[in-house]
Design a protein around this motif. Structure first.
Motif, PDB file in Angstrom:
ATOM      1  N   TYR A 138       0.868  -1.182   0.000  1.00 12.51           N
ATOM      2  CA  TYR A 138       0.000   0.000   0.000  1.00 12.51           C
ATOM      3  C   TYR A 138       0.902   1.227   0.000  1.00 12.51           C
ATOM      4  O   TYR A 138       1.837   1.312   0.789  1.00 12.51           O
ATOM      5  CB  TYR A 138      -0.892   0.030   1.242  1.00 12.51           C
ATOM      6  CG  TYR A 138      -2.085  -0.887   1.199  1.00 12.51           C
ATOM      7  CD1 TYR A 138      -3.258  -0.519   0.551  1.00 12.51           C
ATOM      8  CD2 TYR A 138      -2.047  -2.129   1.818  1.00 12.51           C
ATOM      9  CE1 TYR A 138      -4.360  -1.360   0.522  1.00 12.51           C
ATOM     10  CE2 TYR A 138      -3.137  -2.982   1.792  1.00 12.51           C
ATOM     11  CZ  TYR A 138      -4.287  -2.587   1.145  1.00 12.51           C
ATOM     12  OH  TYR A 138      -5.380  -3.433   1.107  1.00 12.51           O
ATOM     13  N   THR A 139       0.610   2.159  -0.878  1.00 12.34           N
ATOM     14  CA  THR A 139       1.354   3.419  -0.902  1.00 12.34           C
ATOM     15  C   THR A 139       0.437   4.559  -0.467  1.00 12.34           C
ATOM     16  O   THR A 139      -0.738   4.597  -0.837  1.00 12.34           O
ATOM     17  CB  THR A 139       1.917   3.713  -2.300  1.00 12.34           C
ATOM     18  OG1 THR A 139       0.839   3.772  -3.253  1.00 12.34           O
ATOM     19  CG2 THR A 139       2.904   2.630  -2.726  1.00 12.34           C
ATOM     20  N   VAL A 140       0.984   5.462   0.331  1.00  8.61           N
ATOM     21  CA  VAL A 140       0.227   6.606   0.825  1.00  8.61           C
ATOM     22  C   VAL A 140       1.039   7.868   0.586  1.00  8.61           C
ATOM     23  O   VAL A 140       2.229   7.918   0.902  1.00  8.61           O
ATOM     24  CB  VAL A 140      -0.077   6.480   2.340  1.00  8.61           C
ATOM     25  CG1 VAL A 140      -1.160   7.474   2.747  1.00  8.61           C
ATOM     26  CG2 VAL A 140      -0.487   5.070   2.701  1.00  8.61           C
ATOM     27  N   ASP A 141       0.405   8.887   0.026  1.00 11.19           N
ATOM     28  CA  ASP A 141       1.076  10.150  -0.254  1.00 11.19           C
ATOM     29  C   ASP A 141       1.182  10.972   1.033  1.00 11.19           C
ATOM     30  O   ASP A 141       0.172  11.380   1.603  1.00 11.19           O
ATOM     31  CB  ASP A 141       0.287  10.926  -1.312  1.00 11.19           C
ATOM     32  CG  ASP A 141       1.023  12.178  -1.780  1.00 11.19           C
ATOM     33  OD1 ASP A 141       2.116  12.471  -1.248  1.00 11.19           O
ATOM     34  OD2 ASP A 141       0.504  12.866  -2.676  1.00 11.19           O
ATOM     35  N   ASP A 155      -6.985   6.007   5.396  1.00 19.29           N
ATOM     36  CA  ASP A 155      -6.467   6.695   4.208  1.00 19.29           C
ATOM     37  C   ASP A 155      -5.928   5.722   3.159  1.00 19.29           C
ATOM     38  O   ASP A 155      -5.555   6.140   2.062  1.00 19.29           O
ATOM     39  CB  ASP A 155      -5.348   7.666   4.610  1.00 19.29           C
ATOM     40  CG  ASP A 155      -5.854   8.796   5.490  1.00 19.29           C
ATOM     41  OD1 ASP A 155      -6.809   9.476   5.070  1.00 19.29           O
ATOM     42  OD2 ASP A 155      -5.312   8.982   6.586  1.00 19.29           O
ATOM     43  N   LEU A 156      -5.866   4.427   3.464  1.00 19.02           N
ATOM     44  CA  LEU A 156      -5.374   3.453   2.497  1.00 19.02           C
ATOM     45  C   LEU A 156      -6.419   3.197   1.416  1.00 19.02           C
ATOM     46  O   LEU A 156      -7.629   3.250   1.663  1.00 19.02           O
ATOM     47  CB  LEU A 156      -5.034   2.130   3.193  1.00 19.02           C
ATOM     48  CG  LEU A 156      -3.921   2.174   4.232  1.00 19.02           C
ATOM     49  CD1 LEU A 156      -3.760   0.804   4.879  1.00 19.02           C
ATOM     50  CD2 LEU A 156      -2.611   2.611   3.614  1.00 19.02           C
ATOM     51  N   GLU A 166      -7.077  -4.186  10.132  1.00 21.32           N
ATOM     52  CA  GLU A 166      -6.775  -3.172  11.157  1.00 21.32           C
ATOM     53  C   GLU A 166      -7.943  -2.195  11.339  1.00 21.32           C
ATOM     54  O   GLU A 166      -8.735  -1.959  10.420  1.00 21.32           O
ATOM     55  CB  GLU A 166      -5.525  -2.374  10.755  1.00 21.32           C
ATOM     56  CG  GLU A 166      -4.355  -3.213  10.300  1.00 21.32           C
ATOM     57  CD  GLU A 166      -3.670  -3.957  11.425  1.00 21.32           C
ATOM     58  OE1 GLU A 166      -3.974  -3.653  12.594  1.00 21.32           O
ATOM     59  OE2 GLU A 166      -2.853  -4.835  11.127  1.00 21.32           O
ATOM     60  N   GLU A 167      -8.016  -1.585  12.520  1.00 14.68           N
ATOM     61  CA  GLU A 167      -9.032  -0.558  12.785  1.00 14.68           C
ATOM     62  C   GLU A 167      -8.750   0.670  11.919  1.00 14.68           C
ATOM     63  O   GLU A 167      -7.578   1.043  11.726  1.00 14.68           O
ATOM     64  CB  GLU A 167      -9.024  -0.156  14.259  1.00 14.68           C
ATOM     65  CG  GLU A 167      -9.492  -1.254  15.198  1.00 14.68           C
ATOM     66  CD  GLU A 167     -10.957  -1.604  14.999  1.00 14.68           C
ATOM     67  OE1 GLU A 167     -11.737  -0.713  14.605  1.00 14.68           O
ATOM     68  OE2 GLU A 167     -11.317  -2.768  15.222  1.00 14.68           O
ATOM     69  N   PRO A 168      -9.791   1.319  11.387  1.00 13.44           N
ATOM     70  CA  PRO A 168      -9.598   2.471  10.488  1.00 13.44           C
ATOM     71  C   PRO A 168      -8.795   3.615  11.098  1.00 13.44           C
ATOM     72  O   PRO A 168      -8.103   4.342  10.390  1.00 13.44           O
ATOM     73  CB  PRO A 168     -11.032   2.924  10.161  1.00 13.44           C
ATOM     74  CG  PRO A 168     -11.865   1.703  10.386  1.00 13.44           C
ATOM     75  CD  PRO A 168     -11.214   0.967  11.517  1.00 13.44           C
TER      76      PRO A 168
END
Length: 200
Positions: A138-141, A155-156, A166-168
């Motif tokens: 997973y990539t996150v900016d 945000d994923l 996982e919990e949000p």
């Protein structure tokens, strides 16, 4: 990715040392139909699998008789001091079978965070899906983050047929204010030496 496996005939500490000296890693494959199969894996091949896919890798194993099994890694045992793989445990997969694996989380554009300290708190996330749907990462900016901003699991990217366990609100990264170093106190005036000639 496909690697070859040989059936392991001898077990025990002595046999394991001998196998590793021959650049073969002892392992075991578990399956409902197959039971448990003790195998030897080529060290170079299994290291390449771990390098490219990590400790939750999914790959094919071809046995000496030509039978091919799709497996995922359950556990990798490593030497506590040496860069040495001691044992690999694997589980067979059937078509459509769901599994829970860890997927790396990678922050992008971190160089754009000019003010504040970017700290990553979560480096992998647990997901449940079928084998052919497991994302590589997973990539996150993170490039637009400012002091006080956070990234969480929410945000994923939501991928089809992939459930994030996982919990949000689980924290992925945050930007905190730089730590301000305390200014050193000015040196106190030199003490007057009794008897010193003040006229000097």
């Amino acid at each position: 990715m496909n690697i070859k496996a040989m059936k392991r005939e001898s077990v025990g500490t002595g046999a394991s040392h001998k196998d590793r000296r021959a650049e073969n890693i002892p392992g075991v494959i578990y399956g409902k139909e197959e039971g448990s199969i003790s195998v030897l894996l080529n060290e170079k091949e299994i290291r390449e699998v771990l390098k490219t896919q990590g400790d939750s890798a999914i790959f094919d194993v071809t046995m000496e008789d030509g039978k091919k099994l799709q497996v995922y890694i359950k556990e990798v045992q490593r030497h506590s001091l040496k860069n040495q793989i001691l044992h690999v445990s694997m589980q067979t997969l059937k078509a459509g079978q769901k599994l829970t694996v860890f997927v790396p989380v990678v922050l992008e554009n971190t160089e754009n965070v000019k003010i504040g300290v970017l700290e990553q708190a979560l480096y992998e996330v647990s997901v449940e899906t079928v084998a052919d749907k497991v994302p590589e990462e997973y990539t996150v900016d993170a490039g637009s983050l400012e002091i006080g901003d956070t990234l969480t699991v929410a945000d994923l990217e939501q991928l089809p047929d992939v459930e994030i366990v996982e919990e949000p609100d689980t924290l992925i990264a945050t930007v905190s204010a730089p730590r301000v170093e305390e200014e050193p106190e000015e040196d106190a005036a030199d003490p007057e030496v009794i008897g010193e000639d003040k006229a000097k």
